[in-house]
Scaffold this motif. Sequence first.
Motif, PDB file in Angstrom:
ATOM      1  N   ILE A  44       0.839  -1.208   0.000  1.00  0.00           N
ATOM      2  CA  ILE A  44       0.000   0.000   0.000  1.00  0.00           C
ATOM      3  C   ILE A  44       0.870   1.253   0.000  1.00  0.00           C
ATOM      4  N   PHE A  45       1.924   1.242   0.807  1.00  0.00           N
ATOM      5  CA  PHE A  45       2.834   2.396   0.839  1.00  0.00           C
ATOM      6  C   PHE A  45       3.452   2.648  -0.529  1.00  0.00           C
ATOM      7  N   GLY A  46       3.904   1.580  -1.189  1.00  0.00           N
ATOM      8  CA  GLY A  46       4.543   1.719  -2.493  1.00  0.00           C
ATOM      9  C   GLY A  46       3.592   2.253  -3.550  1.00  0.00           C
ATOM     10  N   VAL A  47       2.358   1.745  -3.549  1.00  0.00           N
ATOM     11  CA  VAL A  47       1.375   2.188  -4.557  1.00  0.00           C
ATOM     12  C   VAL A  47       1.079   3.672  -4.399  1.00  0.00           C
ATOM     13  N   LEU A  48       0.825   4.097  -3.162  1.00  0.00           N
ATOM     14  CA  LEU A  48       0.502   5.504  -2.937  1.00  0.00           C
ATOM     15  C   LEU A  48       1.710   6.413  -3.190  1.00  0.00           C
ATOM     16  N   LEU A  49       2.900   5.905  -2.896  1.00  0.00           N
ATOM     17  CA  LEU A  49       4.101   6.696  -3.160  1.00  0.00           C
ATOM     18  C   LEU A  49       4.275   6.929  -4.663  1.00  0.00           C
ATOM     19  N   VAL A  50       4.041   5.900  -5.449  1.00  0.00           N
ATOM     20  CA  VAL A  50       4.129   6.035  -6.909  1.00  0.00           C
ATOM     21  C   VAL A  50       3.097   7.033  -7.409  1.00  0.00           C
ATOM     22  N   ILE A  51       1.883   6.945  -6.874  1.00  0.00           N
ATOM     23  CA  ILE A  51       0.839   7.901  -7.258  1.00  0.00           C
ATOM     24  C   ILE A  51       1.275   9.320  -6.898  1.00  0.00           C
ATOM     25  N   GLY A  52       1.909   9.439  -5.730  1.00  0.00           N
ATOM     26  CA  GLY A  52       2.384  10.748  -5.292  1.00  0.00           C
ATOM     27  C   GLY A  52       3.397  11.341  -6.256  1.00  0.00           C
ATOM     28  N   LEU A  54       3.593  10.669  -9.421  1.00  0.00           N
ATOM     29  CA  LEU A  54       2.907  10.960 -10.680  1.00  0.00           C
ATOM     30  C   LEU A  54       2.144  12.282 -10.622  1.00  0.00           C
ATOM     31  N   VAL A  55       1.587  12.588  -9.453  1.00  0.00           N
ATOM     32  CA  VAL A  55       0.800  13.826  -9.336  1.00  0.00           C
ATOM     33  C   VAL A  55       1.624  14.972  -8.751  1.00  0.00           C
ATOM     34  N   GLY A  56       2.888  14.710  -8.430  1.00  0.00           N
ATOM     35  CA  GLY A  56       3.751  15.764  -7.938  1.00  0.00           C
ATOM     36  C   GLY A  56       3.697  16.012  -6.439  1.00  0.00           C
ATOM     37  N   HIS A  57       3.152  15.061  -5.668  1.00  0.00           N
ATOM     38  CA  HIS A  57       3.081  15.222  -4.205  1.00  0.00           C
ATOM     39  C   HIS A  57       3.553  13.933  -3.514  1.00  0.00           C
ATOM     40  N   PRO A  58       4.806  13.560  -3.694  1.00  0.00           N
ATOM     41  CA  PRO A  58       5.282  12.287  -3.130  1.00  0.00           C
ATOM     42  C   PRO A  58       5.273  12.252  -1.604  1.00  0.00           C
ATOM     43  N   TYR A  59       5.540  13.401  -0.959  1.00  0.00           N
ATOM     44  CA  TYR A  59       5.591  13.405   0.501  1.00  0.00           C
ATOM     45  C   TYR A  59       4.198  13.176   1.107  1.00  0.00           C
ATOM     46  N   TYR A  60       3.211  13.882   0.579  1.00  0.00           N
ATOM     47  CA  TYR A  60       1.861  13.740   1.106  1.00  0.00           C
ATOM     48  C   TYR A  60       1.340  12.313   0.906  1.00  0.00           C
ATOM     49  N   PHE A  61       1.491  11.841  -0.320  1.00  0.00           N
ATOM     50  CA  PHE A  61       0.981  10.501  -0.622  1.00  0.00           C
ATOM     51  C   PHE A  61       1.814   9.423   0.074  1.00  0.00           C
ATOM     52  N   GLY A  62       3.101   9.669   0.216  1.00  0.00           N
ATOM     53  CA  GLY A  62       3.941   8.701   0.925  1.00  0.00           C
ATOM     54  C   GLY A  62       3.560   8.592   2.391  1.00  0.00           C
ATOM     55  N   PHE A  63       3.298   9.732   3.026  1.00  0.00           N
ATOM     56  CA  PHE A  63       2.893   9.727   4.433  1.00  0.00           C
ATOM     57  C   PHE A  63       1.535   9.048   4.595  1.00  0.00           C
ATOM     58  N   ALA A  64       0.621   9.378   3.689  1.00  0.00           N
ATOM     59  CA  ALA A  64      -0.702   8.737   3.736  1.00  0.00           C
ATOM     60  C   ALA A  64      -0.584   7.235   3.502  1.00  0.00           C
ATOM     61  N   GLY A  65       0.281   6.854   2.582  1.00  0.00           N
ATOM     62  CA  GLY A  65       0.477   5.433   2.300  1.00  0.00           C
ATOM     63  C   GLY A  65       1.032   4.688   3.498  1.00  0.00           C
ATOM     64  N   LEU A  66       1.949   5.360   4.228  1.00  0.00           N
ATOM     65  CA  LEU A  66       2.520   4.743   5.414  1.00  0.00           C
ATOM     66  C   LEU A  66       1.444   4.487   6.466  1.00  0.00           C
ATOM     67  N   LEU A  67       0.598   5.490   6.714  1.00  0.00           N
ATOM     68  CA  LEU A  67      -0.460   5.347   7.713  1.00  0.00           C
ATOM     69  C   LEU A  67      -1.486   4.295   7.299  1.00  0.00           C
ATOM     70  N   ILE A  68      -1.933   4.369   6.042  1.00  0.00           N
ATOM     71  CA  ILE A  68      -2.935   3.409   5.559  1.00  0.00           C
ATOM     72  C   ILE A  68      -2.351   1.999   5.526  1.00  0.00           C
ATOM     73  N   GLY A  69      -1.078   1.884   5.146  1.00  0.00           N
ATOM     74  CA  GLY A  69      -0.439   0.569   5.119  1.00  0.00           C
ATOM     75  C   GLY A  69      -0.354  -0.057   6.489  1.00  0.00           C
ATOM     76  N   LEU A  70       0.035   0.741   7.496  1.00  0.00           N
ATOM     77  CA  LEU A  70       0.118   0.224   8.862  1.00  0.00           C
ATOM     78  C   LEU A  70      -1.262  -0.155   9.395  1.00  0.00           C
ATOM     79  N   LEU A  71      -2.259   0.686   9.106  1.00  0.00           N
ATOM     80  CA  LEU A  71      -3.625   0.395   9.559  1.00  0.00           C
ATOM     81  C   LEU A  71      -4.148  -0.881   8.910  1.00  0.00           C
TER      82      LEU A  71
END
Length: 234
Positions: A44-52, A54-71
């Motif tokens: 989940i972290f990797g998928v959201l990081l890649v999306i981040g 692609l859309v130019g926001h790797p930090y936001y999406f990476g942080f969200a991916g980390l939280l969602i992945g852990l949950l």
Amino acid sequence: MARKETAADAANAGRLKQIALTYKMTRKADKTIGLVLAAVALGIFGVLLVIGFLVGHPYYFGFAGLLIGLLSAAVVFGRRAERAAFGQMEGRPGAAAAVLDNIGRGWSTTPAVAMNRSQDVVHRAVGKAGIVLVAEGNPNRVKSLLAAEKKKMNRIVADVPVHDLIVGGGEGQVDLKKLRTTMLKYPRVLTGPQVTATNDRLRALGDLMTNMPLPKGPMPKGMRMPKGGSPKSR
């Protein structure tokens, strides 16, 4: 203030210890649990990081991916831990009683209201759905125990619905892991005061537990009922 911090630290340490013990117990029955949890969290972290990216926001999406992945990993861990616990309990005498003890608020359970020398046993739960008799043991032998206990219930509390279940994996039986959800699906037909009144009437009857104390939860393998230990109709 220091005392509050100390109490909070102790509580957190206790939770971490409980999680570690649960993980060890689960890993004994599920050898791949570590890989599965890592795959869920990192995937989940990797998928959201890649999306981040692609859309130019790797930090936001990476942080969200980390939280969602852990949950998500925590949810998967909880389900697999529950499955492992049921797997270890399944087939042991008294396993259904252990599940009934944790069914939730609104239910009053009494283990071993009927039992024979072969360790076939009937437990009773009372809630807003009425009375639920839960049997575990040999399906052929336990039916007579259920019938006798159900007849007693209908005689004493004729105005209360009586349901009966046999725990097992055969046709017409309920898997141990589905016992709680099956009982919670029964329609609620009694009010709180009616549940209390039903419990009081049944408590006045007494049961096998008043004559022979039994260990709480699953009973040790090899335990035998003493001669004359079968409950008699009162």
